[in-house]
Design a protein around this motif. Structure first.
Motif, mmCIF file in Angstrom:
data_model
loop_
_atom_site.group_PDB
_atom_site.id
_atom_site.type_symbol
_atom_site.label_atom_id
_atom_site.label_comp_id
_atom_site.label_asym_id
_atom_site.label_seq_id
_atom_site.Cartn_x
_atom_site.Cartn_y
_atom_site.Cartn_z
ATOM 1 N N THR A 1 0.825 -1.219 0.000
ATOM 2 C CA THR A 1 0.000 0.000 0.000
ATOM 3 C C THR A 1 0.850 1.256 0.000
ATOM 4 N N CYS A 2 1.876 1.284 0.838
ATOM 5 C CA CYS A 2 2.715 2.491 0.971
ATOM 6 C C CYS A 2 4.101 2.321 0.384
ATOM 7 N N GLN A 3 4.386 1.158 -0.212
ATOM 8 C CA GLN A 3 5.687 0.864 -0.807
ATOM 9 C C GLN A 3 6.820 0.967 0.215
ATOM 10 N N GLY A 4 6.506 0.691 1.471
ATOM 11 C CA GLY A 4 7.535 0.661 2.506
ATOM 12 C C GLY A 4 7.782 1.993 3.191
ATOM 13 N N SER A 5 7.112 3.047 2.743
ATOM 14 C CA SER A 5 7.349 4.361 3.336
ATOM 15 C C SER A 5 6.612 4.541 4.663
ATOM 16 N N GLY A 6 5.548 3.761 4.878
ATOM 17 C CA GLY A 6 4.752 3.911 6.087
ATOM 18 C C GLY A 6 3.728 5.021 5.992
ATOM 19 N N LEU A 7 3.660 5.707 4.826
ATOM 20 C CA LEU A 7 2.766 6.852 4.670
ATOM 21 C C LEU A 7 1.999 6.750 3.355
ATOM 22 N N VAL A 8 0.755 7.221 3.364
ATOM 23 C CA VAL A 8 -0.067 7.258 2.152
ATOM 24 C C VAL A 8 -0.671 8.648 2.025
ATOM 25 N N ARG A 9 -0.909 9.074 0.790
ATOM 26 C CA ARG A 9 -1.439 10.412 0.527
ATOM 27 C C ARG A 9 -2.964 10.363 0.392
ATOM 28 N N GLN A 10 -3.626 11.335 1.045
ATOM 29 C CA GLN A 10 -5.081 11.405 0.997
ATOM 30 C C GLN A 10 -5.534 12.855 0.804
ATOM 31 N N LYS A 11 -6.754 13.001 0.247
ATOM 32 C CA LYS A 11 -7.367 14.319 0.137
ATOM 33 C C LYS A 11 -8.105 14.624 1.431
ATOM 34 N N ASP A 12 -7.913 15.832 1.933
ATOM 35 C CA ASP A 12 -8.543 16.224 3.201
ATOM 36 C C ASP A 12 -9.103 17.636 3.093
ATOM 37 N N THR A 13 -10.021 17.946 3.962
ATOM 38 C CA THR A 13 -10.521 19.306 4.128
ATOM 39 C C THR A 13 -10.320 19.706 5.585
ATOM 40 N N VAL A 14 -9.623 20.795 5.783
ATOM 41 C CA VAL A 14 -9.333 21.277 7.135
ATOM 42 C C VAL A 14 -10.072 22.591 7.350
ATOM 43 N N THR A 15 -10.804 22.695 8.441
ATOM 44 C CA THR A 15 -11.502 23.930 8.796
ATOM 45 C C THR A 15 -10.648 24.717 9.781
ATOM 46 N N ILE A 16 -10.350 25.966 9.441
ATOM 47 C CA ILE A 16 -9.515 26.794 10.307
ATOM 48 C C ILE A 16 -10.267 28.074 10.666
ATOM 49 N N GLN A 17 -9.958 28.626 11.814
ATOM 50 C CA GLN A 17 -10.544 29.877 12.265
ATOM 51 C C GLN A 17 -9.508 30.979 12.083
#
Length: 386
Positions: free
Chosen positions: A214-230
Motif C-alpha cells: 500500500t505504501c511501498q515501505g514508506s509507512g505513509l499514504v497520501r489522501q485528500k482532506d478538508t481542514v476547517t480553520i478559524q
C-alpha cells in the motif's frame, strides 16, 4: 572554524557556535554533506574552545595537544538543535523568526528528524503551505475557512511500519544497525573521529525486506482532506498563520508537521485600507457642500450617519473613530476616514448658468484670500494621522 579572536570570552564563543549550529545543522540542511562537515567542525571547535582546560592546552600546544584524541561523538546522530541551544542558553530559544522552544526533532523547519535522549529517532512530518482569500468584511470579524489539501497519513495496512510483519525489518548490513559510518579525519584541531549517515538505510539502522504494497515501505499514504480553520480578525494580506499538527504525518508515528496559511487580502470596491484604518470616498453635490447635510456611509457594523458641516471643501476627511478594522492582537480598532468629494457638473442649463454667474459676483463665492483655507486632502489626512 568559529571565527573568534584568541582573546574571545566564553559568551563570544557561545554566540559564534550558536550562529554556526543554526546555519549548518543537518536537520536544516538535509542531504547537504558540506553543511554536515561544517557543523561537525564547529562542534569540534566548540568542544575545545568551550572548555577552559582544553582551551588552555590548545593555547599552549596547538593541534598537537589533541592528536589521536576523538572529537564529539556523532554515532547517535547530531542531536536536536533545540537541545543544543537550550544547553547553551537555557530554556526555549528563537532565532530568525523560528521558535525552537517546545519543538521535537527540530520541527521548526518543516520535516526531518531528531533523537530522543534514549537515542530513538523521532520523525517530524513536513509542513504544508497554502493560501486563503479574505475580504475586508471577513477580516473585520474573523472567519472560518475550509482548506482543501492533500497530505500524508499513517498507512492503515502496516500502521506506519513500512511492512506488515515486524520480522521483515532487519538490521542494515552496511552499517551494522548503527545508521552511521565512522571515519578518522584530520582537522585544524588534529585527528578526530567523525560519523556520517549511512546511505543504504538513511540513518535508520534498519531496512525493510518485504515492503508494504500500500505504501511501498514508506509507512505513509497520501489522501485528500478538508481542514476547517478559524482565521482571527485583523489579519493582513501576506501574513502567515501556523496551524499546529495539520501538516503531513511523520513515519513511525512521529510528530505531524504544521499547516502554514498565507492570507490573500481581496481588494475592496468601497474601502481603501491603511493599516487598521479605512478610507471611504463620498461624493456630494455643490449645494450639500455649501449648505451642509447628513450622509450615510457603510460600516462593517452597519450603516452610519455622518454630518457634513456647511462650507465643507472637496477633499475634506472626516474621521469616524472606531469604525475601522480591529487589531490582530485585540488591542483597539482603527478609524474610518470619509473623504468628501464635491461633484462639479460639466453642463448646466442657461437658467442655471445665469444663477451661477450672479452667485459668482457675491463675496461668499469669491476665492481671493481664501485659498489657504482649502488644504489638499492628502495634507489634511496626513495631519489627522499625525
Amino acid at each position: 572554524m568559529l571565527g573568534v579572536a584568541k582573546t574571545a570570552t566564553a559568551d563570544e564563543i557561545k554566540k559564534a557556535y550558536r550562529k554556526l549550529a543554526i546555519q549548518y545543522h543537518p536537520d536544516k540542511n538535509p542531504g547537504n554533506k558540506e553543511a554536515e562537515e561544517k557543523f561537525k567542525e564547529a562542534a569540534e571547535a566548540y568542544d575545545v574552545l568551550g572548555n577552559e582546560e582544553k582551551r588552555a592546552k590548545y593555547d599552549r600546544f596547538g593541534h598537537a595537544a589533541f592528536d589521536g584524541q576523538a572529537g564529539p561523538d556523532f554515532s547517535q546522530g547530531f542531536g536536536n538543535l533545540n537541545d543544543i541551544l537550550n544547553n547553551l542558553f537555557g530554556g526555549g530559544f528563537s532565532a530568525g523568526g523560528f521558535d525552537f522552544g517546545g519543538f521535537s526533532g527540530f520541527g521548526g523547519f518543516g520535516g526531518g528528524s531528531g533523537r530522543t535522549s534514549g537515542g530513538q529517532r523521532v520523525y517530524r512530518g513536513q509542513n504544508i503551505r497554502t493560501h486563503v482569500r479574505m475580504t475586508l468584511e471577513e477580516i473585520a470579524s474573523g472567519a472560518r475557512k475550509e482548506v482543501g489539501l492533500q497530505r500524508l497519513h499513517t498507512c492503515p495496512d502496516c500502521d506506519g511500519k513500512g511492512t506488515k510483519n515486524s520480522s521483515d525489518i532487519k538490521n542494515c548490513s552496511a552499517c551494522g544497525g548503527t545508521g552511521q559510518y565512522k571515519r578518522v579525519v584530520n582537522t585544524f584541531l588534529g585527528q578526530t573521529v567523525q560519523y556520517s549517515t549511512c546511505q543504504q538505510c538513511g540513518g535508520e539502522g534498519k531496512v525493510v525486506t518485504n515492503p508494504c504494497r500500500t505504501c511501498q515501505g514508506s509507512g505513509l499514504v497520501r489522501q485528500k482532506d478538508t481542514v476547517t480553520i478559524q482565521v482571527p480578525a485583523g489579519v493582513v494580506g501576506g501574513m502567515e498563520l501556523s496551524v499546529r499538527g495539520e501538516g503531513h504525518a511523520a513515519k513511525n508515528h512521529g510528530v505531524n508537521g504544521d499547516l502554514l496559511v498565507i492570507i490573500d487580502e481581496v481588494e475592496s470596491k468601497d474601502f481603501k485600507r491603511e493599516d487598521n484604518n479605512l478610507i471611504y470616498n463620498k461624493v456630494i453635490s455643490i449645494t450639500d457642500a455649501v449648505l451642509g447635510c447628513e450622509i450615510t456611509v457603510p460600516c462593517f457594523s452597519g450603516p452610519y450617519k455622518v454630518k457634513i458641516e456647511p462650507g465643507t471643501q472637496s477633499g475634506t476627511a472626516i474621521r469616524v473613530r472606531g469604525k475601522g478594522l480591529p487589531s490582530l492582537n485585540g488591542y483597539g480598532t482603527g478609524d474610518l476616514y470619509v473623504r468628501i468629494l464635491v461633484w462639479i457638473p460639466k453642463k448646466v442649463s442657461r437658467e442655471e448658468k445665469e444663477i451661477l454667474e450672479k452667485l459668482g459676483e457675491s463675496d461668499s463665492f469669491k476665492t481671493t484670500g481664501k485659498e489657504k483655507d482649502n488644504e489638499s486632502f492628502f495634507d489634511k489626512l496626513k495631519s489627522i494621522f499625525e
